[in-house]
Design a protein around this motif. Structure first.
Motif, PDB file in Angstrom:
ATOM      1  N   TYR A 115       0.705  -1.346  -0.158  1.00 41.56           N
ATOM      2  CA  TYR A 115      -0.052  -0.094   0.036  1.00 41.56           C
ATOM      3  C   TYR A 115       0.756   1.233  -0.124  1.00 41.56           C
ATOM      4  O   TYR A 115       0.178   2.467   0.004  1.00 41.56           O
ATOM      5  N   ILE A 121      -0.492  -1.201  -5.826  1.00 43.49           N
ATOM      6  CA  ILE A 121      -1.855  -1.344  -5.578  1.00 43.49           C
ATOM      7  C   ILE A 121      -2.648  -1.571  -6.681  1.00 43.49           C
ATOM      8  O   ILE A 121      -3.734  -2.657  -7.035  1.00 43.49           O
ATOM      9  N   ALA A 134      -5.635   4.606  -6.034  1.00 42.30           N
ATOM     10  CA  ALA A 134      -4.155   3.861  -5.611  1.00 42.30           C
ATOM     11  C   ALA A 134      -3.127   4.958  -5.111  1.00 42.30           C
ATOM     12  O   ALA A 134      -2.561   4.872  -4.160  1.00 42.30           O
ATOM     13  N   ASN A 137      -4.524   6.603  -2.069  1.00 43.78           N
ATOM     14  CA  ASN A 137      -4.155   5.721  -0.723  1.00 43.78           C
ATOM     15  C   ASN A 137      -2.773   5.429  -0.330  1.00 43.78           C
ATOM     16  O   ASN A 137      -2.462   5.487   0.788  1.00 43.78           O
ATOM     17  N   ALA A 138      -1.884   5.412  -1.295  1.00 45.36           N
ATOM     18  CA  ALA A 138      -0.372   5.268  -0.950  1.00 45.36           C
ATOM     19  C   ALA A 138       0.007   6.545  -0.315  1.00 45.36           C
ATOM     20  O   ALA A 138       0.663   6.537   0.508  1.00 45.36           O
ATOM     21  N   VAL A 197      -5.162   2.120   7.384  1.00 44.78           N
ATOM     22  CA  VAL A 197      -4.644   2.075   5.988  1.00 44.78           C
ATOM     23  C   VAL A 197      -5.252   0.631   5.173  1.00 44.78           C
ATOM     24  O   VAL A 197      -5.645   0.628   4.315  1.00 44.78           O
ATOM     25  N   CYS A 198      -4.852  -0.337   6.144  1.00 43.56           N
ATOM     26  CA  CYS A 198      -5.483  -1.602   5.781  1.00 43.56           C
ATOM     27  C   CYS A 198      -6.920  -1.844   5.697  1.00 43.56           C
ATOM     28  O   CYS A 198      -7.386  -2.725   4.818  1.00 43.56           O
ATOM     29  N   PHE A 201      -9.018  -0.559   1.889  1.00 39.80           N
ATOM     30  CA  PHE A 201      -9.418  -1.478   0.839  1.00 39.80           C
ATOM     31  C   PHE A 201     -10.470  -2.216   1.106  1.00 39.80           C
ATOM     32  O   PHE A 201     -10.854  -2.560   2.010  1.00 39.80           O
ATOM     33  N   GLN A 205      -7.991  -5.506   4.411  1.00 41.81           N
ATOM     34  CA  GLN A 205      -6.884  -6.439   4.796  1.00 41.81           C
ATOM     35  C   GLN A 205      -6.812  -6.721   5.876  1.00 41.81           C
ATOM     36  O   GLN A 205      -6.086  -6.373   6.792  1.00 41.81           O
TER      37      GLN A 205
END
Length: 410
Positions: A115, A121, A134, A137-138, A197-198, A201, A205
């Protein structure tokens, strides 16, 4: 005050003019790089946010952790703030490019944690893996990581200083401090940001991260809770370092050097003060906008309340640096507690004036900002950190030139 003793009498009008020039420089940089209607259009907003926070972190890394301005003076054995300032600014910019694009996008994101890289991503596929999302988010993950760095670097400078390497050479001090700070940055990033952050998505995750531990406490799983808290803590780190002249923490020093006790007390005290400040700001928000609720949008969302507390804290931090660098920490009366109290009050007032400017129609002209609170994609911290970056470049890399010029010693 020994810091000012090597300088000529301060010219407050010149300080005000200098501040106006800095504001114009920030506006020009914003117009070129961030303004969504002009040239680079980096303010998406998280992409531009990540670049600014990495740039500010590079400045702090060089000035407060590695102490390169000091090393430069010792190496060159001359006092030329212009050449030094230009060189160190260029290095900070290149460091920002290297950290963001090479280290995180190209190395960590490709060989470690997906990530951190937009390409990784996208390659993973799934919902939300298109290039724009993507990259956002990164960039969010990078913002969180370097927020933890800013906290640890500024805290370490105030709390631990050169301890426990104060008797070692400059190189041992600088690199030991860097690795110690990096250890705690990774630790706090994992504890305060990684889970959120996980969960950006779909599907979440959940094998890589637990459900955010603060979700029940804060009423949201967003790491805006952690971001707002860290910025509220940094208010006290900055205030006590700049406006209070390192008091009252210096009572825990030994022979003028920091100790473990000093670092521990500073960490616990600023953490407690940060929690109190965030609590007060949240209560003010409840009074103005009523209590937030899960699922609330914009001003009604718990996540927005936390990030807004952090944004106000960011304005207070800017105000403290402005007051220190452009108004000579006025007033400079004899009693420390009197001048510290007055400076703090003035910094809070100035911070609220900056807040008023940002949410006034003036910001629509200068920043191409949509009027009102809690607008989609509006992140005041981007402008605040850009402003702070320019202030720090002048004060740390250019030694305050041209506002401050050292006396010529005969």
């Amino acid at each position: 005050m020994p810091e000012e003793s090597s300088y000529l009498k301060f010219n407050y009008f010149f300080g005000l003019v200098n501040l106006a020039v800095v504001f114009l420089i920030v506006w020009f940089l914003w117009y070129i790089f961030m303004n969504p209607n002009t040239v680079m259009k980096l303010y998406t907003p998280m992409y531009g946010f990540s670049l600014i926070v990495v740039f500010l972190s590079s400045i702090i890394l060089m000035a407060k952790v590695l102490e390169w301005p000091v090393w430069y003076n010792q190496l060159c054995q001359r006092d030329n703030p212009i050449s030094k300032g230009i060189l160190l600014t260029v290095i900070a910019f290149l460091m920002m490019i290297g950290l963001n694009y090479i280290f995180f996008w190209g190395f960590i994101g490709k060989f470690g944690i997906a990530y951190f890289s937009p390409d990784s991503i996208v390659a993973s596929g799934g919902i939300g893996a298109e290039p724009f999302n993507a990259r956002e988010n990164a960039s969010t993950a990078i913002v969180y990581f370097f927020t933890a760095f800013l906290w640890m670097a500024l805290f370490w400078d105030l709390g631990f200083g050169r301890w426990p390497w104060h008797k070692s050479t400059y190189g041992v001090q600088a690199w030991s401090r860097l690795f110690a700070i990096a250890f705690f940055v990774v630790l706090f990033y994992i504890l305060l940001f990684h889970s959120h952050v996980c969960y950006l998505f779909y599907p979440a995750q959940d094998k890589a991260a637990v459900t955010p531990w603060w979700e029940e406490l804060a009423g949201t799983g967003s790491a805006f809770f952690s971001l707002g808290l860290i910025l509220c803590i940094l208010v006290w780190v900055v205030f006590s370092g700049l406006l209070w002249e390192g008091k009252p923490w210096d009572r825990y020093e030994l022979d003028g050097e920091s100790t473990f006790g000093k670092g521990f007390v500073v960490f616990i005290s600023t953490l407690a003060f940060g929690i109190i400040l965030m609590f007060i700001l949240l209560k003010v928000f409840d009074y103005v906008w009523d209590e937030p609720f899960v699922g609330g949008q914009y001003t009604d969302g718990p996540d927005w309340r936390y990030i807004h507390a952090g944004e106000i804290a960011g304005f207070f931090i800017i105000a403290a640096f402005i007051w220190k660098n452009y108004f000579n920490n006025f007033p400079n009366v004899e009693r420390l507690w009197v001048r510290a109290l007055i400076r703090s009050i003035l910094a809070v007032v100035l911070g609220m004036l900056i807040y008023w400017f940002y949410y006034s129609p003036l910001a629509t002209f200068f920043l191409a900002k949509v009027e009102g609170f809690a607008q989609p994609g509006d992140t005041p911290l981007v402008w605040a950190l850009l402003f702070l970056s320019v202030i720090l470049i002048q004060s740390e890399f250019f030694d305050g030139w041209p506002l401050k010029r050292k006396r010529q010693v005969g």
